[in-house]
Design a protein around this motif. Structure first.
Motif, PDB file in Angstrom:
ATOM      1  N   TRP A 178       0.823  -1.250  -0.077  1.00  0.00           N
ATOM      2  CA  TRP A 178       0.142   0.060   0.095  1.00  0.00           C
ATOM      3  C   TRP A 178       0.733   1.427  -0.073  1.00  0.00           C
ATOM      4  CZ3 TRP A 178      -0.457   3.850   3.692  1.00  0.00           C
ATOM      5  CH2 TRP A 178      -1.373   4.925   3.576  1.00  0.00           C
ATOM      6  N   TRP A 179       1.981   1.194   0.842  1.00  0.00           N
ATOM      7  CA  TRP A 179       2.944   2.354   0.801  1.00  0.00           C
ATOM      8  C   TRP A 179       3.648   2.542  -0.563  1.00  0.00           C
ATOM      9  CZ3 TRP A 179       8.251   1.822  -0.142  1.00  0.00           C
ATOM     10  CH2 TRP A 179       9.138   2.950   0.198  1.00  0.00           C
ATOM     11  N   GLY A 180       3.873   1.616  -1.403  1.00  0.00           N
ATOM     12  CA  GLY A 180       4.308   1.596  -2.675  1.00  0.00           C
ATOM     13  C   GLY A 180       3.404   2.203  -3.572  1.00  0.00           C
ATOM     14  N   VAL A 181       2.324   1.700  -3.418  1.00  0.00           N
ATOM     15  CA  VAL A 181       1.234   2.374  -4.402  1.00  0.00           C
ATOM     16  C   VAL A 181       0.811   3.770  -4.100  1.00  0.00           C
ATOM     17  CG1 VAL A 181      -1.053   2.352  -5.010  1.00  0.00           C
ATOM     18  CG2 VAL A 181       0.101   0.128  -4.717  1.00  0.00           C
ATOM     19  N   MET A 182       0.717   4.269  -2.944  1.00  0.00           N
ATOM     20  CA  MET A 182       0.454   5.489  -2.461  1.00  0.00           C
ATOM     21  C   MET A 182       1.816   6.482  -2.642  1.00  0.00           C
ATOM     22  SD  MET A 182      -2.470   5.387  -1.449  1.00  0.00           S
ATOM     23  CE  MET A 182      -2.817   7.137  -0.954  1.00  0.00           C
ATOM     24  N   THR A 183       2.893   5.897  -2.639  1.00  0.00           N
ATOM     25  CA  THR A 183       4.003   6.847  -2.941  1.00  0.00           C
ATOM     26  C   THR A 183       4.554   6.858  -4.458  1.00  0.00           C
ATOM     27  OG1 THR A 183       5.612   5.404  -2.124  1.00  0.00           O
ATOM     28  CG2 THR A 183       4.725   6.813  -0.553  1.00  0.00           C
ATOM     29  N   GLY A 184       3.710   6.020  -5.329  1.00  0.00           N
ATOM     30  CA  GLY A 184       4.140   5.993  -6.755  1.00  0.00           C
ATOM     31  C   GLY A 184       5.398   5.113  -6.869  1.00  0.00           C
TER      32      GLY A 184
ATOM     33  N   PRO B  17       7.259  -0.045  -9.095  1.00  0.00           N
ATOM     34  CA  PRO B  17       7.815  -1.476  -9.266  1.00  0.00           C
ATOM     35  C   PRO B  17       8.045  -2.395  -7.922  1.00  0.00           C
ATOM     36  CG  PRO B  17       8.918   0.423 -10.625  1.00  0.00           C
ATOM     37  CD  PRO B  17       8.022   0.874  -9.749  1.00  0.00           C
ATOM     38  N   LEU B  18       8.382  -1.478  -6.963  1.00  0.00           N
ATOM     39  CA  LEU B  18       8.426  -1.940  -5.765  1.00  0.00           C
ATOM     40  C   LEU B  18       7.038  -2.582  -5.203  1.00  0.00           C
ATOM     41  CD1 LEU B  18       9.934  -2.743  -3.180  1.00  0.00           C
ATOM     42  CD2 LEU B  18       9.513  -0.326  -2.286  1.00  0.00           C
ATOM     43  N   ALA B  19       6.061  -1.976  -5.329  1.00  0.00           N
ATOM     44  CA  ALA B  19       4.773  -2.227  -4.944  1.00  0.00           C
ATOM     45  C   ALA B  19       4.467  -3.755  -5.641  1.00  0.00           C
ATOM     46  CB  ALA B  19       3.731  -1.337  -5.139  1.00  0.00           C
ATOM     47  N   ILE B  20       4.525  -3.729  -7.254  1.00  0.00           N
ATOM     48  CA  ILE B  20       4.130  -5.025  -8.065  1.00  0.00           C
ATOM     49  C   ILE B  20       5.085  -6.100  -7.506  1.00  0.00           C
ATOM     50  CG2 ILE B  20       4.260  -5.783 -10.273  1.00  0.00           C
ATOM     51  CD1 ILE B  20       3.681  -3.055 -11.137  1.00  0.00           C
ATOM     52  N   PHE B  21       6.439  -5.927  -7.278  1.00  0.00           N
ATOM     53  CA  PHE B  21       7.323  -6.911  -6.804  1.00  0.00           C
ATOM     54  C   PHE B  21       6.999  -7.473  -5.524  1.00  0.00           C
ATOM     55  CE2 PHE B  21      11.499  -8.028  -4.583  1.00  0.00           C
ATOM     56  CZ  PHE B  21      11.516  -9.050  -5.284  1.00  0.00           C
TER      57      PHE B  21
END
Length: 283
Positions: free
Chosen positions: A199-205, A208-212
């Motif tokens: 969720w943090w990866g998605v909210m901060t743009g 790649p990290l969020a998908i991984f």
């Protein structure tokens, strides 16, 4: 008592020479099949993967300093894992670069115990901080703030890796500690923190990290057993694991703050505010 080399006459219970010749040969002991040695990533594909990863970082950040610092920090970080794996009898370990996602250190053998696994997981972030030294030196020589930005990025790379979310290093350092209390505690904690990091990866743009992390989290949910083979942690090792984890996280934070302090005019609150805004945890 000593043995003599003087030959003796055969006795009545000794086998006759013709019986020995007629006896079938003893069966050869069964050989345990060994897995083939991992030769590592193809050099050409490793270069292509590195360029793809660096290109993506540059596209997202529009900064060659951040792209170069992250690639350099990634290699040093993974080499820390490799050194620990080789030292603990898990080698020869290899580094693999994953296009658009990052890197991973792969061992030839599983750790002998979960304590060894903890040491390997923390060796990456701890050793990875050494990548910031040349960047601090560059700032001292040139006085340019870009070098400090690179050092701060390296500190953030290693600090984020300590998040206890699969498959980051923090999950492998604290997972065995939680599993020692109860296996379900590890599973619930890792899933909750993993979802929070996605969720943090998605909210901060940080797509790649969020998908991984999302893919890794789903993979962990499908796994039957989370704990690898090997001796579980003792109480002393569990306490040491938590202590080493805290010390490594504190070192990462200290390097990051040391890099941001000059950018904030020497003010610690300003440095913390810069760090928070770049990590997406402050306004």
């Amino acid at each position: 008592m000593t043995e003599s080399n003087t030959p003796r006459r055969p006795g009545p219970w000794d086998p006759r020479p013709e019986d020995i010749a007629a006896a079938p040969a003893p069966p050869e002991p069964a050989r345990v099949a060994e897995s083939p040695l991992d030769k590592g990533q193809n050099p050409v594909w490793a270069v292509v993967s590195t360029l793809l990863l660096g290109g993506l970082i540059w596209y997202l950040t529009k900064s060659w300093v951040i792209a170069a610092a992250l690639i350099w920090g990634l290699f040093v970080h993974e080499y820390g894992h490799v050194l620990a794996m080789n030292r603990l009898g898990m080698g020869p370990a290899r580094i693999y670069i994953i296009p658009f996602l990052g890197g991973v250190a792969k061992s030839q053998r599983l750790p002998h115990s979960e304590w060894h696994g903890v040491l390997v997981s923390l060796a990456g972030p701890a050793f990875g901080l050494l990548a910031a030294i040349p960047l601090f030196a560059g700032f001292v020589v040139t006085g340019q703030a870009a070098w400090l930005l690179g050092a701060a990025v390296i500190a953030a790379l290693n600090l984020i890796n300590l998040a206890p979310a699969p498959p980051l290093d923090g999950s492998k350092a604290l997972g065995p500690v939680l599993a020692r209390v109860h296996p379900m505690l590890e599973r619930v904690a890792m899933i909750a923190i993993g979802a929070l990091v996605v969720w943090w990866g998605v909210m901060t743009g940080r797509w790649p990290l969020a998908i991984f992390l999302a893919i890794a989290l789903i993979g962990h949910l499908k796994r039957g057993a989370w704990r690898p083979d090997g001796r579980p942690l003792t109480i002393r090792e569990a306490v040491s694991s938590v202590g080493l984890f805290i010390a490594t996280a504190a070192a990462c934070a200290a390097v990051g703050i040391a890099a941001l302090m000059p950018l904030g005019g020497g003010s610690l609150p300003v440095a913390l505010d810069i760090a928070g805004r770049n990590l997406g945890i402050a306004g």
